[in-house]
Design a protein around this motif. Structure first.
Motif, short mmCIF file in Angstrom:
data_model
loop_
_atom_site.label_atom_id
_atom_site.label_comp_id
_atom_site.label_asym_id
_atom_site.label_seq_id
_atom_site.Cartn_x
_atom_site.Cartn_y
_atom_site.Cartn_z
N PHE A 6 0.83 -1.20 0.00
CA PHE A 6 0.00 0.00 0.00
C PHE A 6 0.87 1.25 0.00
N GLU A 7 1.95 1.24 0.77
CA GLU A 7 2.86 2.38 0.80
C GLU A 7 3.44 2.65 -0.57
N ALA A 8 3.67 1.59 -1.34
CA ALA A 8 4.20 1.75 -2.70
C ALA A 8 3.22 2.53 -3.57
N TYR A 9 1.92 2.29 -3.37
CA TYR A 9 0.91 3.08 -4.08
C TYR A 9 0.89 4.52 -3.57
N ARG A 10 0.91 4.66 -2.25
CA ARG A 10 0.72 5.97 -1.64
C ARG A 10 1.77 6.98 -2.05
N ILE A 11 3.02 6.53 -2.17
CA ILE A 11 4.10 7.47 -2.48
C ILE A 11 4.11 7.87 -3.95
N LEU A 12 3.28 7.24 -4.76
CA LEU A 12 3.24 7.58 -6.18
C LEU A 12 2.44 8.84 -6.46
N THR A 13 1.65 9.32 -5.52
CA THR A 13 0.82 10.48 -5.76
C THR A 13 0.59 11.27 -4.50
N ARG A 14 0.50 12.57 -4.63
CA ARG A 14 0.18 13.43 -3.50
C ARG A 14 -1.33 13.64 -3.38
N THR A 15 -2.03 13.46 -4.48
CA THR A 15 -3.47 13.76 -4.49
C THR A 15 -4.32 12.60 -4.02
N GLY A 16 -3.82 11.36 -4.17
CA GLY A 16 -4.62 10.20 -3.82
C GLY A 16 -5.67 9.87 -4.87
N LEU A 17 -5.63 10.54 -6.01
CA LEU A 17 -6.61 10.28 -7.05
C LEU A 17 -6.32 8.95 -7.72
N LEU A 18 -7.39 8.26 -8.12
CA LEU A 18 -7.26 6.90 -8.63
C LEU A 18 -6.48 6.81 -9.93
N ILE A 19 -6.92 7.54 -10.94
CA ILE A 19 -6.34 7.36 -12.28
C ILE A 19 -4.86 7.73 -12.33
N PRO A 20 -4.43 8.90 -11.79
CA PRO A 20 -2.98 9.20 -11.81
C PRO A 20 -2.16 8.16 -11.05
N THR A 21 -2.70 7.66 -9.95
CA THR A 21 -1.97 6.65 -9.18
C THR A 21 -1.83 5.36 -9.99
N ALA A 31 -7.47 -3.04 -11.24
CA ALA A 31 -6.49 -3.84 -10.48
C ALA A 31 -6.10 -3.13 -9.20
N LEU A 32 -5.92 -1.80 -9.27
CA LEU A 32 -5.54 -1.04 -8.08
C LEU A 32 -6.66 -1.08 -7.04
N LEU A 33 -7.90 -0.87 -7.48
CA LEU A 33 -9.04 -0.92 -6.56
C LEU A 33 -9.20 -2.30 -5.95
N ASN A 34 -8.99 -3.33 -6.75
CA ASN A 34 -9.09 -4.70 -6.23
C ASN A 34 -8.08 -4.93 -5.12
N ASP A 35 -6.86 -4.41 -5.29
CA ASP A 35 -5.84 -4.55 -4.24
C ASP A 35 -6.30 -3.88 -2.95
N ILE A 36 -6.75 -2.62 -3.07
CA ILE A 36 -7.13 -1.85 -1.88
C ILE A 36 -8.27 -2.53 -1.12
N TYR A 37 -9.33 -2.92 -1.85
CA TYR A 37 -10.48 -3.50 -1.17
C TYR A 37 -10.19 -4.91 -0.66
N GLN A 38 -9.26 -5.62 -1.30
CA GLN A 38 -8.85 -6.93 -0.80
C GLN A 38 -8.12 -6.77 0.53
N TRP A 39 -7.24 -5.78 0.62
CA TRP A 39 -6.51 -5.53 1.87
C TRP A 39 -7.45 -5.09 2.98
N LEU A 40 -8.46 -4.29 2.62
CA LEU A 40 -9.46 -3.89 3.61
C LEU A 40 -10.24 -5.09 4.12
N ALA A 41 -10.65 -5.97 3.20
CA ALA A 41 -11.43 -7.15 3.56
C ALA A 41 -10.62 -8.09 4.45
N GLU A 42 -9.32 -8.15 4.21
CA GLU A 42 -8.45 -9.05 4.98
C GLU A 42 -8.03 -8.44 6.32
#
Length: 239
Positions: A6-21, A31-42
């Motif tokens: 998750f940190e690898a995603y977070r450091i890619l953008t300052r805005t937190g917007l989906l498409i630029p990330t 794929a990015l959303l699937n990762d995030i919601y999978q981690w939340l579910a787990e």
């Protein structure tokens, strides 16, 4: 502990917007959303508020058929009506304020905070918010005793199941999980506790600490801290 992926995603953008990330991560939005919601579910990620809602539309045609466009507009109107209904409920709640915990929970729910998180309404000396006054007593004595703790930190077993101990304590190279039992006189609660107790015994033997609801809770907590951690704490202030 931070989740490296998750940190690898977070450091890619300052805005937190989906498409630029997603572009910077060289992944699709799905794929990015699937990762995030999978981690939340787990339980590997925890949110402080409800996740932001995002709609991604992929058009396979240059123009939308009138029927499909009408259906989309109808769906938007339905969602707007739902939000308007929630707003009216919120206004009614304010007008009929009674000072109850339910009031705070409903406000939190309207703002997108789940009821589980909004149950933390009691302030402790450490600055943590906990669910009951009994947990305030325990947290305050731990804090006064210099014993660091984390409140409701997700604990995962090797089989993938997880629990939320009331307090997780790291002390002199050992990890302890503190559970306060407040409703053992209720049959369903007691049965649930037996299941949870067996879970701790199986996966985290000798690491469980428990206290039960009593009018002498502060004395019980001090005695337990003295015998388990070797710390004497005489003051009874700020409980």
């Amino acid at each position: 502990m931070a989740l490296p992926a998750f940190e690898a995603y977070r450091i890619l953008t300052r805005t937190g917007l989906l498409i630029p990330t997603a572009v910077r991560a060289e992944k699709t939005e799905r794929a990015l959303l699937n990762d995030i919601y999978q981690w939340l579910a787990e339980g590997r990620l925890k949110t402080m508020r409800a996740p932001g809602k995002c709609l991604v539309i992929e058009s396979l045609a240059e123009t939308l058929p009138e029927e499909l466009l009408a259906q989309i507009l109808e769906d938007v109107a339905e969602k707007r009506g739902h939000r308007t209904s929630l707003f009216h409920q919120f206004v009614s709640l304010l007008e009929n304020y009674s000072g109850s915990i339910e009031f705070h929970q409903q406000i939190g729910e309207y703002l997108g905070i789940d009821r589980f998180s909004s149950g933390r309404i009691h302030q402790t000396l450490s600055g943590d918010l906990v669910r009951s006054k009994s947990e305030v007593i325990i947290a305050n004595i731990l804090f006064q005793s210099g014993i660091p703790f984390q409140y409701e930190l997700s604990l995962r077993a090797p089989d993938g199941t997880h629990r939320l101990p009331d307090f997780t304590i790291e002390w002199q190279g050992n990890t302890y999980f503190w559970e306060h039992l407040g409703m053992l006189d209720i049959r369903e609660y007691e049965q649930e506790w037996q299941v949870k107790k067996s879970w701790y015994e199986r996966y985290f033997p000798h690491q469980l600490i428990t206290t039960e609801e009593t009018t002498a809770l502060s004395q019980s907590v001090r005695h337990l801290i003295s015998t388990r951690f070797g710390i004497e704490q005489a003051t009874e202030e700020n409980e």
